[in-house]
Motif scaffolding. Structure first.
Motif, mmCIF file in Angstrom:
data_model
loop_
_atom_site.group_PDB
_atom_site.id
_atom_site.type_symbol
_atom_site.label_atom_id
_atom_site.label_comp_id
_atom_site.label_asym_id
_atom_site.label_seq_id
_atom_site.Cartn_x
_atom_site.Cartn_y
_atom_site.Cartn_z
ATOM 1 N N VAL A 1 0.839 -1.199 0.000
ATOM 2 C CA VAL A 1 0.000 0.000 0.000
ATOM 3 C C VAL A 1 0.877 1.252 0.000
ATOM 4 C CG1 VAL A 1 -1.633 1.367 1.366
ATOM 5 C CG2 VAL A 1 -1.992 -1.093 1.093
ATOM 6 N N THR A 2 1.960 1.212 0.783
ATOM 7 C CA THR A 2 2.884 2.349 0.832
ATOM 8 C C THR A 2 3.528 2.582 -0.530
ATOM 9 O OG1 THR A 2 3.357 1.889 3.172
ATOM 10 C CG2 THR A 2 4.929 3.283 1.990
ATOM 11 N N LEU A 3 3.957 1.517 -1.179
ATOM 12 C CA LEU A 3 4.547 1.632 -2.521
ATOM 13 C C LEU A 3 3.537 2.217 -3.497
ATOM 14 C CD1 LEU A 3 6.916 1.012 -4.456
ATOM 15 C CD2 LEU A 3 5.895 -1.251 -4.818
ATOM 16 N N GLN A 4 2.303 1.739 -3.420
ATOM 17 C CA GLN A 4 1.244 2.266 -4.288
ATOM 18 C C GLN A 4 1.046 3.761 -4.060
ATOM 19 O OE1 GLN A 4 -0.362 1.024 -6.758
ATOM 20 N NE2 GLN A 4 -2.580 1.223 -6.648
ATOM 21 N N ALA A 5 1.076 4.176 -2.804
ATOM 22 C CA ALA A 5 0.905 5.590 -2.465
ATOM 23 C C ALA A 5 2.069 6.426 -2.998
ATOM 24 C CB ALA A 5 0.774 5.751 -0.955
ATOM 25 N N MET A 6 3.278 5.914 -2.864
ATOM 26 C CA MET A 6 4.461 6.635 -3.348
ATOM 27 C C MET A 6 4.428 6.773 -4.868
ATOM 28 S SD MET A 6 7.227 4.782 -0.808
ATOM 29 C CE MET A 6 8.579 5.027 -1.944
ATOM 30 N N ARG A 7 4.070 5.729 -5.541
ATOM 31 C CA ARG A 7 4.032 5.741 -7.005
ATOM 32 C C ARG A 7 2.999 6.729 -7.536
ATOM 33 N NH1 ARG A 7 4.282 -0.645 -8.868
ATOM 34 N NH2 ARG A 7 6.559 -0.904 -8.773
ATOM 35 N N ASN A 8 1.911 6.907 -6.793
ATOM 36 C CA ASN A 8 0.829 7.771 -7.257
ATOM 37 C C ASN A 8 0.900 9.187 -6.698
ATOM 38 O OD1 ASN A 8 -1.367 6.122 -8.893
ATOM 39 N ND2 ASN A 8 -0.604 4.758 -7.291
ATOM 40 N N GLY A 9 1.966 9.482 -5.951
ATOM 41 C CA GLY A 9 2.113 10.829 -5.409
ATOM 42 C C GLY A 9 1.216 11.129 -4.235
ATOM 43 N N TRP A 10 0.738 10.067 -3.563
ATOM 44 C CA TRP A 10 -0.116 10.277 -2.395
ATOM 45 C C TRP A 10 0.712 10.514 -1.135
ATOM 46 C CZ3 TRP A 10 -3.056 5.189 -3.839
ATOM 47 C CH2 TRP A 10 -3.775 5.404 -5.022
ATOM 48 N N GLU B 1 4.148 12.786 -0.199
ATOM 49 C CA GLU B 1 5.175 13.722 -0.657
ATOM 50 C C GLU B 1 5.781 14.417 0.553
ATOM 51 O OE1 GLU B 1 3.801 16.403 -3.617
ATOM 52 O OE2 GLU B 1 3.481 14.845 -5.133
ATOM 53 N N ASN B 2 7.117 14.340 0.656
ATOM 54 C CA ASN B 2 7.841 14.943 1.776
ATOM 55 C C ASN B 2 7.292 14.483 3.129
ATOM 56 O OD1 ASN B 2 9.436 16.498 -0.044
ATOM 57 N ND2 ASN B 2 7.769 17.995 -0.203
ATOM 58 N N GLY B 3 6.929 13.210 3.187
ATOM 59 C CA GLY B 3 6.447 12.637 4.437
ATOM 60 C C GLY B 3 4.991 12.920 4.740
ATOM 61 N N LYS B 4 4.316 13.716 3.902
ATOM 62 C CA LYS B 4 2.911 14.046 4.124
ATOM 63 C C LYS B 4 2.030 13.165 3.247
ATOM 64 C CE LYS B 4 3.687 18.830 5.549
ATOM 65 N NZ LYS B 4 3.362 20.256 5.305
ATOM 66 N N ILE B 5 0.959 12.643 3.840
ATOM 67 C CA ILE B 5 0.077 11.706 3.145
ATOM 68 C C ILE B 5 -1.212 12.402 2.727
ATOM 69 C CG2 ILE B 5 -1.192 9.535 3.332
ATOM 70 C CD1 ILE B 5 0.800 8.692 5.514
ATOM 71 N N ASP B 6 -1.568 12.253 1.465
ATOM 72 C CA ASP B 6 -2.857 12.719 0.963
ATOM 73 C C ASP B 6 -3.865 11.624 1.300
ATOM 74 O OD1 ASP B 6 -5.113 13.371 -0.477
ATOM 75 O OD2 ASP B 6 -4.041 13.924 -2.307
ATOM 76 N N GLU B 7 -4.459 11.732 2.481
ATOM 77 C CA GLU B 7 -5.317 10.659 2.981
ATOM 78 C C GLU B 7 -6.554 10.439 2.114
ATOM 79 O OE1 GLU B 7 -6.158 10.745 7.152
ATOM 80 O OE2 GLU B 7 -4.151 11.455 7.687
ATOM 81 N N SER C 1 10.482 1.616 3.590
ATOM 82 C CA SER C 1 10.642 1.433 5.046
ATOM 83 C C SER C 1 10.467 2.745 5.794
ATOM 84 C CB SER C 1 12.027 0.847 5.356
ATOM 85 O OG SER C 1 12.152 -0.462 4.845
ATOM 86 N N GLY C 2 10.884 3.842 5.172
ATOM 87 C CA GLY C 2 10.793 5.142 5.827
ATOM 88 C C GLY C 2 9.388 5.704 5.881
ATOM 89 N N ASN C 3 8.477 5.154 5.070
ATOM 90 C CA ASN C 3 7.107 5.674 5.013
ATOM 91 C C ASN C 3 6.046 4.717 5.534
ATOM 92 O OD1 ASN C 3 7.179 8.395 3.585
ATOM 93 N ND2 ASN C 3 8.330 7.157 2.114
#
Length: 231
Positions: free
Chosen positions: A45-54, A56-62, A104-106
């Motif tokens: 899920v984290t990888l999916q979020a990173m790939r889609n720009g959800w 950015e800079n540690g902030k999550i577009d919930e 791992s960081g996210n």
């Protein structure tokens, strides 16, 4: 006549980088059970979020993450060539991608979100409801399957876990700094233990395994003996 052995739900919880997945996978193969890596589900899920720009800079577009979860399919397939289960995200094998330092960081921030945990916990319960499963993660014995017949809680010193993680990443060809890896291990411990949603904790009925100075085979044999007593 030997009595038929019960198909159990086996919960393997514990700190990051304790080798939960490695041991649980081999345990499942020995028992002929299905293996479910819940940590990999959160990483996917984290990888999916990173790939889609959800993220950015540690902030999550919930809002975007919540909407995207309905289109996220996570599955596990047994690789006969390697003898291991691997993680698939929307039909793509992402086993290597989800183990990197960026994920791992996210992952702790993503896994701490209530709506993420709610959806994945429901999926995990559905996958394991009939027993015959070895499921590893952070909250299997405390939240996902509190009535699991066998529960293990794995730990090791932060230094030992960081060294294992560092060696694993170097072996994969990643350019990492040991101090960065150790800091990540300690930070994940803090976040996992202090999050509001399903914090990491050892339940009273879980068998504690400190594997700082144990081999994988010693762990598996110890766990198998515990399981046999419950069957």
């Amino acid at each position: 006549m030997e009595k038929e052995r019960k198909s159990l739900i086996i919960a393997v919880d514990g700190h990051s980088s304790t080798g939960k997945s490695t041991v649980a996978k081999q345990l499942a193969v020995r028992l002929g059970y299905v293996y479910i890596d819940t940590g990999a589900m959160y990483r996917a899920v984290t990888l999916q979020a990173m790939r889609n720009g959800w993220i950015e800079n540690g902030k999550i577009d919930e809002k975007s993450l919540a909407e995207g979860l309905s289109r996220t399919c996570i599955d596990f397939k047994y690789d006969a060539e390697t003898g291991r289960y691997v993680t698939y995200l929307n039909g793509e094998c992402v086993e290597q991608q989800i183990r990197g330092m960026e994920v791992s960081g996210n992952v702790s921030a993503v896994s701490g979100l209530g709506f993420v945990r709610k959806m994945l916990v429901e999926k995990q319960r559905e996958m394991g409801k009939n027993g015959g499963v070895v499921m590893d993660g952070r909250d299997i014995g405390s939240v996902v399957f509190p009535d699991a017949e066998v529960k293990f809680f794995m730990t090791a010193s932060p230094e030992v876990r960081a060294k294992r993680r560092y060696d694993e990443l170097i072996q994969k060809g990643e350019n990492v700094d040991y101090k960065e890896v150790e800091d990540n291990v300690r930070q994940r411990d803090y976040l996992d233990e202090h999050r509001q949603e399903s914090p990491l904790r050892k339940t009273e009925d879980a068998v504690l395994i400190d594997n700082s100075h144990m081999t994988i085979e010693e762990e598996i044999e110890y766990m198998l003996e515990t399981i046999r007593q419950k069957q």
